[in-house]
Write a protein that holds these residues in place. Structure first.
Motif, PDB file in Angstrom:
ATOM      1  N   VAL A 179       0.993  -1.061   0.119  1.00 44.72           N
ATOM      2  CA  VAL A 179      -0.206   0.354   0.018  1.00 44.72           C
ATOM      3  C   VAL A 179       0.407   1.262  -0.588  1.00 44.72           C
ATOM      4  O   VAL A 179       1.391   0.876  -0.249  1.00 44.72           O
ATOM      5  CB  VAL A 179      -1.444   0.359   1.102  1.00 44.72           C
ATOM      6  N   GLN A 180       0.419   2.153   0.069  1.00 45.64           N
ATOM      7  CA  GLN A 180       0.910   3.156  -0.372  1.00 45.64           C
ATOM      8  C   GLN A 180       0.376   4.881   1.006  1.00 45.64           C
ATOM      9  O   GLN A 180      -0.635   5.148   0.610  1.00 45.64           O
ATOM     10  CB  GLN A 180       0.716   3.984  -1.409  1.00 45.64           C
ATOM     11  N   GLU A 181       1.098   5.027   1.466  1.00 46.36           N
ATOM     12  CA  GLU A 181       0.494   6.037   2.737  1.00 46.36           C
ATOM     13  C   GLU A 181       1.346   7.780   2.530  1.00 46.36           C
ATOM     14  O   GLU A 181       2.416   8.060   2.081  1.00 46.36           O
ATOM     15  CB  GLU A 181       1.382   5.454   4.041  1.00 46.36           C
ATOM     16  N   VAL A 182      -0.011   8.255   2.215  1.00 45.44           N
ATOM     17  CA  VAL A 182      -0.277   9.712   1.851  1.00 45.44           C
ATOM     18  C   VAL A 182       0.834  10.411   3.351  1.00 45.44           C
ATOM     19  O   VAL A 182       0.375  10.868   3.827  1.00 45.44           O
ATOM     20  CB  VAL A 182      -1.363   9.866   1.044  1.00 45.44           C
ATOM     21  N   ARG A 183       1.820  11.146   2.628  1.00 46.68           N
ATOM     22  CA  ARG A 183       2.694  11.168   3.166  1.00 46.68           C
ATOM     23  C   ARG A 183       2.281  12.914   3.200  1.00 46.68           C
ATOM     24  O   ARG A 183       1.736  14.095   3.900  1.00 46.68           O
ATOM     25  CB  ARG A 183       3.708  12.020   3.358  1.00 46.68           C
ATOM     26  N   GLU A 184       1.922  13.625   1.966  1.00 51.74           N
ATOM     27  CA  GLU A 184       1.679  14.797   1.148  1.00 51.74           C
ATOM     28  C   GLU A 184       0.713  14.934   0.163  1.00 51.74           C
ATOM     29  O   GLU A 184       1.291  14.160  -0.783  1.00 51.74           O
ATOM     30  CB  GLU A 184       2.744  15.072   0.791  1.00 51.74           C
ATOM     31  N   VAL A 185      -0.237  16.165  -0.310  1.00 51.37           N
ATOM     32  CA  VAL A 185      -0.604  15.645  -1.256  1.00 51.37           C
ATOM     33  C   VAL A 185      -0.693  17.568  -1.907  1.00 51.37           C
ATOM     34  O   VAL A 185      -0.399  18.584  -1.230  1.00 51.37           O
ATOM     35  CB  VAL A 185      -2.488  15.457  -1.200  1.00 51.37           C
ATOM     36  N   ARG A 186      -0.887  17.283  -3.194  1.00 51.09           N
ATOM     37  CA  ARG A 186      -0.289  18.716  -3.697  1.00 51.09           C
ATOM     38  C   ARG A 186      -1.205  18.828  -4.907  1.00 51.09           C
ATOM     39  O   ARG A 186      -1.575  17.713  -5.377  1.00 51.09           O
ATOM     40  CB  ARG A 186       1.034  18.587  -4.236  1.00 51.09           C
ATOM     41  N   VAL A 187      -1.803  19.784  -5.433  1.00 57.55           N
ATOM     42  CA  VAL A 187      -2.633  20.176  -6.561  1.00 57.55           C
ATOM     43  C   VAL A 187      -2.240  21.355  -7.242  1.00 57.55           C
ATOM     44  O   VAL A 187      -1.605  22.245  -7.161  1.00 57.55           O
ATOM     45  CB  VAL A 187      -4.032  21.251  -6.198  1.00 57.55           C
ATOM     46  N   ASP A 188      -2.013  20.399  -8.792  1.00 56.96           N
ATOM     47  CA  ASP A 188      -1.633  21.708  -9.181  1.00 56.96           C
ATOM     48  C   ASP A 188      -2.300  22.908  -9.717  1.00 56.96           C
ATOM     49  O   ASP A 188      -3.675  22.958  -9.692  1.00 56.96           O
ATOM     50  CB  ASP A 188      -0.912  21.261 -11.263  1.00 56.96           C
ATOM     51  N   CYS A 189      -1.742  23.978 -10.431  1.00 62.55           N
ATOM     52  CA  CYS A 189      -2.352  25.246 -10.934  1.00 62.55           C
ATOM     53  C   CYS A 189      -3.866  24.944 -11.424  1.00 62.55           C
ATOM     54  O   CYS A 189      -4.655  26.373 -10.907  1.00 62.55           O
ATOM     55  CB  CYS A 189      -1.577  25.933 -11.727  1.00 62.55           C
ATOM     56  N   ASP A 190      -3.943  23.850 -11.738  1.00 62.15           N
ATOM     57  CA  ASP A 190      -5.671  24.233 -12.682  1.00 62.15           C
ATOM     58  C   ASP A 190      -6.953  23.178 -11.902  1.00 62.15           C
ATOM     59  O   ASP A 190      -7.543  22.684 -12.482  1.00 62.15           O
ATOM     60  CB  ASP A 190      -5.173  23.510 -13.891  1.00 62.15           C
ATOM     61  N   ALA A 191      -6.111  22.444 -10.899  1.00 61.05           N
ATOM     62  CA  ALA A 191      -6.533  21.619  -9.825  1.00 61.05           C
ATOM     63  C   ALA A 191      -7.083  20.700 -10.604  1.00 61.05           C
ATOM     64  O   ALA A 191      -8.249  19.704 -10.789  1.00 61.05           O
ATOM     65  CB  ALA A 191      -7.996  22.028  -9.079  1.00 61.05           C
ATOM     66  N   ASP A 192      -6.050  20.013 -11.832  1.00 57.24           N
ATOM     67  CA  ASP A 192      -6.501  18.972 -12.837  1.00 57.24           C
ATOM     68  C   ASP A 192      -5.755  17.942 -13.055  1.00 57.24           C
ATOM     69  O   ASP A 192      -5.902  17.054 -13.635  1.00 57.24           O
ATOM     70  CB  ASP A 192      -6.743  19.805 -14.132  1.00 57.24           C
ATOM     71  N   THR A 193      -4.598  18.155 -11.198  1.00 56.70           N
ATOM     72  CA  THR A 193      -3.610  16.797 -11.624  1.00 56.70           C
ATOM     73  C   THR A 193      -3.522  16.683 -10.658  1.00 56.70           C
ATOM     74  O   THR A 193      -3.018  18.305  -9.663  1.00 56.70           O
ATOM     75  CB  THR A 193      -2.512  17.090 -12.418  1.00 56.70           C
TER      76      THR A 193
ATOM     77  N   CYS B 211       5.935  26.789 -13.936  1.00 58.58           N
ATOM     78  CA  CYS B 211       4.310  26.986 -14.331  1.00 58.58           C
ATOM     79  C   CYS B 211       3.857  28.534 -14.748  1.00 58.58           C
ATOM     80  O   CYS B 211       4.946  29.132 -14.657  1.00 58.58           O
ATOM     81  CB  CYS B 211       3.610  27.056 -12.588  1.00 58.58           C
ATOM     82  N   HIS B 212       2.827  28.703 -15.773  1.00 58.06           N
ATOM     83  CA  HIS B 212       2.064  29.989 -16.946  1.00 58.06           C
ATOM     84  C   HIS B 212       2.321  31.132 -15.209  1.00 58.06           C
ATOM     85  O   HIS B 212       2.190  31.792 -15.354  1.00 58.06           O
ATOM     86  CB  HIS B 212       1.726  29.868 -17.239  1.00 58.06           C
ATOM     87  N   THR B 213       2.207  30.493 -13.658  1.00 54.80           N
ATOM     88  CA  THR B 213       1.832  31.421 -13.069  1.00 54.80           C
ATOM     89  C   THR B 213       3.451  32.204 -12.729  1.00 54.80           C
ATOM     90  O   THR B 213       3.152  32.347 -11.697  1.00 54.80           O
ATOM     91  CB  THR B 213       1.224  30.931 -11.857  1.00 54.80           C
ATOM     92  N   GLY B 214       4.096  31.341 -12.477  1.00 55.36           N
ATOM     93  CA  GLY B 214       5.621  32.443 -11.841  1.00 55.36           C
ATOM     94  C   GLY B 214       5.533  31.515 -11.208  1.00 55.36           C
ATOM     95  O   GLY B 214       7.458  31.322 -10.666  1.00 55.36           O
ATOM     96  N   TYR B 215       5.267  29.891 -11.194  1.00 54.18           N
ATOM     97  CA  TYR B 215       6.304  29.017  -9.297  1.00 54.18           C
ATOM     98  C   TYR B 215       6.765  28.100 -10.174  1.00 54.18           C
ATOM     99  O   TYR B 215       6.687  27.929 -11.655  1.00 54.18           O
ATOM    100  CB  TYR B 215       5.115  28.479  -8.854  1.00 54.18           C
ATOM    101  N   ARG B 216       8.302  28.010  -9.961  1.00 53.41           N
ATOM    102  CA  ARG B 216       8.584  26.683  -9.800  1.00 53.41           C
ATOM    103  C   ARG B 216       7.396  25.355 -11.044  1.00 53.41           C
ATOM    104  O   ARG B 216       8.298  25.154 -11.936  1.00 53.41           O
ATOM    105  CB  ARG B 216      10.250  26.853  -9.248  1.00 53.41           C
ATOM    106  N   SER B 217       7.746  25.080 -10.140  1.00 52.35           N
ATOM    107  CA  SER B 217       6.479  23.703 -10.010  1.00 52.35           C
ATOM    108  C   SER B 217       4.842  24.361 -10.410  1.00 52.35           C
ATOM    109  O   SER B 217       4.363  25.094  -9.009  1.00 52.35           O
ATOM    110  CB  SER B 217       6.878  23.038  -9.464  1.00 52.35           C
ATOM    111  N   CYS B 218       4.281  23.385 -11.246  1.00 55.87           N
ATOM    112  CA  CYS B 218       2.217  23.660 -11.039  1.00 55.87           C
ATOM    113  C   CYS B 218       2.428  22.859  -9.921  1.00 55.87           C
ATOM    114  O   CYS B 218       0.972  23.680  -9.655  1.00 55.87           O
ATOM    115  CB  CYS B 218       1.950  23.110 -12.344  1.00 55.87           C
ATOM    116  N   PHE B 219       2.857  22.313  -9.210  1.00 55.77           N
ATOM    117  CA  PHE B 219       2.430  21.737  -7.743  1.00 55.77           C
ATOM    118  C   PHE B 219       2.791  22.640  -6.926  1.00 55.77           C
ATOM    119  O   PHE B 219       3.766  21.952  -6.038  1.00 55.77           O
ATOM    120  CB  PHE B 219       2.658  20.526  -7.291  1.00 55.77           C
ATOM    121  N   HIS B 220       2.389  23.550  -6.025  1.00 52.70           N
ATOM    122  CA  HIS B 220       2.941  24.850  -5.429  1.00 52.70           C
ATOM    123  C   HIS B 220       2.622  24.977  -4.735  1.00 52.70           C
ATOM    124  O   HIS B 220       1.778  25.686  -4.141  1.00 52.70           O
ATOM    125  CB  HIS B 220       2.629  26.213  -6.505  1.00 52.70           C
ATOM    126  N   ARG B 221       1.061  24.312  -4.786  1.00 52.03           N
ATOM    127  CA  ARG B 221      -0.282  23.900  -3.238  1.00 52.03           C
ATOM    128  C   ARG B 221       0.019  23.193  -2.658  1.00 52.03           C
ATOM    129  O   ARG B 221      -0.472  21.928  -3.290  1.00 52.03           O
ATOM    130  CB  ARG B 221      -1.104  24.606  -3.518  1.00 52.03           C
TER     131      ARG B 221
END
Lengths: 128, 128
Positions: free
Chosen positions: A66-80, B93-103
């Motif tokens: 299994v994979q224990e989730v330590r951090e969740v990150r969401v991209d700029c468009d919230a589609d990944t 990232c087009h928002t200027g962040y190094r990564s799109c996963f900046h959140r």
């Protein structure tokens, strides 16, 4: 509260990049539907939607990896989504390799240079 | 020779995870169609298919922040690619962040903790 993702963009599924939280190695890409996203957040254990089996899939339900989730990150468009995980058993790939990306492109062909952690024949009883 | 990817599985597009080749930071996810895959391999500069603009997209064509591909990895099912790149300009990232996963997800909300490298208003002339 479950943060909203843009499930509409890709036919109801959001890709999740899965990365080892310590080494930074990219382990796999999987897909989330709204139910698996909710379950992942609620349990802290990665759940996905299996496209090939068309069902909810708790990663490692058969192998125990299994994979224990330590951090969740969401991209700029919230589609990944980026899941930073502790991979129990050390292998994310059903072929027994640590990463699904165990092949490198070289000279027009693919060279396997990943680390193999287990024998899939033993873990899955030869069913794959 | 261009290695075959399974473009059929996801409506003609294969997701590409893009990772900084030195730090291991995941920078973005983008999509390849057969033409952009071929161009990426031929030129060593990342090309994608822009879903929002429905056109071939040389990453950084406007900002100058191109991605020099240092390593190409293909997953076990040949339906996902991992590009390890040198990100020119330091921001993907087009928002200027190094990564799109900046959140980062925290307490049911998203906290921005990424590194901002440039001001998108200056780079894109306020067009975004």
């Amino acid at each position: 509260m479950t943060p909203n993702l843009d499930f509409a963009k890709n036919g109801g599924l959001v890709p999740a990049v899965v990365q080892d939280h310590q080494s930074g190695e990219v382990l796999m890409l999987a897909y989330l539907n709204p139910e698996s996203w909710k379950l992942t957040l609620e349990t802290g254990i990665a759940h996905y939607w299996s496209r090939s089996r068309a069902k909810l899939w708790k990663k490692g339900e058969q192998s125990g990896n299994v994979q224990e989730v330590r951090e969740v990150r969401v991209d700029c468009d919230a589609d990944t989504v980026l899941l930073r995980v502790r991979q129990v058993g050390g292998a994310a790939c059903h072929t027994g390799y640590r990463s699904c990306f165990h092949r490198r492109l070289e000279g027009g062909g693919l060279v396997t240079d990943g680390v193999r952690v287990f024998d899939p024949g033993q873990v899955y009883g030869g069913s794959r």
